[in-house]
Design a protein around this motif. Structure first.
Motif, PDB file in Angstrom:
ATOM      1  N   ARG A 220       1.590  -2.324  -9.010  1.00 40.28           N
ATOM      2  CA  ARG A 220       1.804  -1.961  -7.523  1.00 40.28           C
ATOM      3  C   ARG A 220       0.790  -1.154  -6.998  1.00 40.28           C
ATOM      4  N   LEU A 221       0.355  -1.722  -5.718  1.00 38.56           N
ATOM      5  CA  LEU A 221      -0.535  -0.908  -4.822  1.00 38.56           C
ATOM      6  C   LEU A 221       0.073   0.389  -4.457  1.00 38.56           C
ATOM      7  N   LYS A 222      -0.268   1.489  -4.311  1.00 37.93           N
ATOM      8  CA  LYS A 222       0.305   2.647  -3.813  1.00 37.93           C
ATOM      9  C   LYS A 222       0.446   2.677  -2.275  1.00 37.93           C
ATOM     10  N   HIS A 223       2.051   3.295  -1.997  1.00 37.92           N
ATOM     11  CA  HIS A 223       2.235   3.745  -0.529  1.00 37.92           C
ATOM     12  C   HIS A 223       2.372   2.457   0.421  1.00 37.92           C
ATOM     13  N   PHE A 224       2.466   1.196  -0.350  1.00 38.75           N
ATOM     14  CA  PHE A 224       2.871   0.128   0.533  1.00 38.75           C
ATOM     15  C   PHE A 224       4.223   0.010   0.604  1.00 38.75           C
ATOM     16  N   PRO A 225       4.957  -0.403   1.961  1.00 39.61           N
ATOM     17  CA  PRO A 225       6.300  -0.325   2.251  1.00 39.61           C
ATOM     18  C   PRO A 225       6.912  -1.090   1.248  1.00 39.61           C
TER      19      PRO A 225
END
Length: 232
Positions: A220-225
């Motif tokens: 996962r990429l961080k802080h994406f909804p």
């Protein structure tokens, strides 16, 4: 008699990577294959993992390893490049610099690359590696890409291509708005264990075409909804 350990043969490993990993994944674009054969992936891997640089696996970028901070498998990066059909005049945004390797590939194929990395240490290491590789058209910016409605991404918009070097639950519309008409966005979309490589092309001011040509899994990429998982 000498008992020295023979040096690791990176060139043989690179040849094997292309022939045994990349080509079988339907990556046949000659320009992409030539670039993978030229750019030294091992220069973008922490010293402790260099012998694994060309293996079919994700490689941790820190010690101890931090979840999500890794170099994606070579075949995933190669097929993403092929799907994007990049042009020498393209201006590209990457989110998730990581080691800087994907940014280097993009920089070799395109006119200008802005790449964002949330971890300041990884960003600084990527800058050093890109400089060592002679890439002067890649700008590494330390930023939380998803903050404030993707404000950090807007400076170079509109882009010919956007690359998310990690997975997201869904592609935010704020990123699609940063594409030129004719521009493409690549992302890995979904929830484990089922994720799809997703290519979105902007076909008009308010029109987009989406294709999901292959399956893979990526951190996962961080802080994406993330969508709400609450169910009645």
């Amino acid at each position: 008699m000498s008992s020295a350990t023979p040096a690791f043969d990176f060139e043989k490993a690179r040849f094997n990577m292309i022939e045994q990993q990349i080509r079988p994944w339907e990556v046949l674009d000659a320009q992409v294959l030539d670039l993978l054969g030229q750019l030294q992936r091992e220069q973008f891997v922490p010293a402790a993992h260099q012998a694994l640089a060309l293996a079919d696996m994700e490689i941790p970028l820190g010690h101890p390893a931090v979840e999500g901070e890794c170099l994606l498998a070579p075949k995933v990066e190669a097929r993403a490049l092929q799907d994007l059909a990049l042009q020498p005049t393209d201006r590209v945004l990457e989110i998730g610099t990581g080691s800087g390797y994907m940014a280097a590939l993009l920089g070799k194929l395109c006119a200008q690359v802005l790449t964002l990395e949330i971890n300041p240490t990884l960003a600084e290491q990527a800058r050093a590696r890109l400089a060592q590789a002679g890439l002067t058209n890649v700008d590494v910016k330390t930023a939380d890409a998803a903050a404030q409605g993707f404000a950090a991404c807007a400076s170079g918009a509109p882009y010919d291509a956007i690359v998310l070097s990690g997975s997201v639950a869904e592609v935010p519309s704020a990123l699609l708005d940063l594409l030129k008409v004719g521009g493409r966005l690549f992302a890995v979309v979904g929830q484990e264990p089922v994720m799809r490589a997703t290519l979105v092309r902007r076909t008009g001011p308010a029109a987009f075409h989406t294709a999901q040509p292959w399956d893979t899994v990526a951190p996962r990429l961080k802080h994406f909804p993330e969508p709400s998982r609450f169910q009645f």
